[in-house]
Design a protein around this motif. Structure first.
Motif, PDB file in Angstrom:
ATOM      1  N   UNK A  56       0.815  -1.220   0.000  1.00 41.84           N
ATOM      2  CA  UNK A  56       0.000   0.000   0.000  1.00 41.84           C
ATOM      3  C   UNK A  56       0.847   1.268   0.000  1.00 41.84           C
ATOM      4  N   UNK A  57       2.068   1.177   0.545  1.00 41.27           N
ATOM      5  CA  UNK A  57       2.954   2.338   0.667  1.00 41.27           C
ATOM      6  C   UNK A  57       4.229   2.060  -0.129  1.00 41.27           C
ATOM      7  N   UNK A  58       4.134   2.214  -1.439  1.00 41.38           N
ATOM      8  CA  UNK A  58       5.251   1.881  -2.328  1.00 41.38           C
ATOM      9  C   UNK A  58       6.411   2.866  -2.155  1.00 41.38           C
ATOM     10  N   UNK A  59       7.608   2.374  -2.459  1.00 40.92           N
ATOM     11  CA  UNK A  59       8.839   3.186  -2.422  1.00 40.92           C
ATOM     12  C   UNK A  59       8.980   3.957  -1.107  1.00 40.92           C
ATOM     13  N   UNK A  60       8.847   3.219  -0.035  1.00 38.88           N
ATOM     14  CA  UNK A  60       9.021   3.826   1.283  1.00 38.88           C
ATOM     15  C   UNK A  60       7.896   4.747   1.709  1.00 38.88           C
ATOM     16  N   UNK A  61       6.755   4.638   1.042  1.00 37.08           N
ATOM     17  CA  UNK A  61       5.636   5.519   1.380  1.00 37.08           C
ATOM     18  C   UNK A  61       5.806   6.919   0.822  1.00 37.08           C
ATOM     19  N   UNK A  62       6.443   7.013  -0.356  1.00 32.11           N
ATOM     20  CA  UNK A  62       6.737   8.323  -0.937  1.00 32.11           C
ATOM     21  C   UNK A  62       5.879   8.663  -2.151  1.00 32.11           C
ATOM     22  N   UNK A  63       5.019   7.743  -2.582  1.00 37.30           N
ATOM     23  CA  UNK A  63       4.270   7.928  -3.812  1.00 37.30           C
ATOM     24  C   UNK A  63       2.897   8.534  -3.537  1.00 37.30           C
ATOM     25  N   UNK A  64       2.679   9.732  -4.026  1.00 37.75           N
ATOM     26  CA  UNK A  64       1.399  10.413  -3.832  1.00 37.75           C
ATOM     27  C   UNK A  64       0.241   9.616  -4.399  1.00 37.75           C
TER      28      UNK A  64
ATOM     29  N   UNK B 275      -0.392   6.642  -4.539  1.00 38.37           N
ATOM     30  CA  UNK B 275      -0.874   5.503  -3.756  1.00 38.37           C
ATOM     31  C   UNK B 275      -2.138   5.856  -2.977  1.00 38.37           C
ATOM     32  N   UNK B 276      -2.386   7.176  -2.823  1.00 37.75           N
ATOM     33  CA  UNK B 276      -3.530   7.649  -2.029  1.00 37.75           C
ATOM     34  C   UNK B 276      -3.537   7.042  -0.633  1.00 37.75           C
ATOM     35  N   UNK B 277      -2.328   6.917  -0.065  1.00 34.12           N
ATOM     36  CA  UNK B 277      -2.189   6.356   1.279  1.00 34.12           C
ATOM     37  C   UNK B 277      -1.354   7.294   2.150  1.00 34.12           C
ATOM     38  N   UNK B 278      -1.538   8.587   1.940  1.00 36.16           N
ATOM     39  CA  UNK B 278      -0.745   9.624   2.587  1.00 36.16           C
ATOM     40  C   UNK B 278       0.723   9.466   2.200  1.00 36.16           C
ATOM     41  N   UNK B 279       1.618  10.220   2.833  1.00 38.80           N
ATOM     42  CA  UNK B 279       3.048  10.115   2.574  1.00 38.80           C
ATOM     43  C   UNK B 279       3.758   9.885   3.900  1.00 38.80           C
ATOM     44  N   UNK B 280       4.532   8.811   3.951  1.00 38.82           N
ATOM     45  CA  UNK B 280       5.280   8.454   5.157  1.00 38.82           C
ATOM     46  C   UNK B 280       6.739   8.885   5.052  1.00 38.82           C
TER      47      UNK B 280
END
Length: 202
Positions: A138-146, A148-153
């Protein structure tokens, strides 16, 4: 004669448009008071919202309205300044759907700026492995992909992430069952490692 009759209506429409634009400007200014200039936070307990997808931001605000997301209340002092006293639940409830859409679109069009912060390199390495195993679907590339619509980590403030994880652990913040299950399966040490990993992505 037809033009003269229509002119007042056209002027009224223009006035409404101007008033609406002014109200939207005031709304963005209010958001910036806590979340930083154009949504780039300079305070570790306050998330940056610039660059988070329009869908994610609108979902967050509607979650406040529906009671699925808790909100910190009161004044928060940082150095020589004190942020205005706020309650995101009350703020979101006072916003119309159009205003929520405007805020989401405004900040969603910005670029995310990773926070410059300290992190433990060893923990970050452990956190990367945990992320790859448990979170990357759900949080691709370390959670950096907008998109993904899963916020940004990646690059988000670690103090804020710690409070968010704590809310999920305590079931105070509503999320999808699969995410809740993933968080429930993590130890406190694993969560700390994840937080340091996200902090390292600057």
């Amino acid at each position: 004669m037809i033009i003269i009759k229509k002119l007042p209506a056209l002027l009224l429409f223009a006035l409404i448009g101007t008033t609406s634009a002014h109200a939207n400007d005031k709304l963005i200014t209010m958001c910036n008071d806590c979340h930083g200039s154009d949504g780039v936070s300079m305070e570790s307990d306050m998330p940056s919202i610039a660059g988070i997808s329009e869908t994610s931001i609108s979902d967050m605000l509607f979650n406040y309205v529906d009671g699925g997301r808790p909100a910190a209340k009161g004044k928060f002092r940082h150095g020589d300044t004190t942020r205005p006293e706020t309650d995101m639940i009350e703020i979101a409830k006072a916003m119309s759907e159009e205003e929520i859409e405007h805020v989401a679109k405004y900040y969603g069009a910005k670029d995310f700026t990773p926070a410059k912060q300290k992190f433990d390199a060893e923990l970050a390495q452990k956190g990367e492995k945990i992320h790859q195993k448990n979170c990357t679907k759900c949080h691709d590339e370390g959670g950096s992909i907008k998109d993904d619509d899963a916020s940004i980590l990646a690059g988000q403030w670690s103090t804020y992430l710690a409070s968010a994880f704590a809310e999920y652990q305590a079931k105070k913040r509503v999320t999808e069952d699969k995410m809740q299950s993933s968080i429930d399966a993590l130890s406190d040490e694993q969560i700390q490692a994840l937080i340091h990993y996200y902090a390292s992505l600057q």
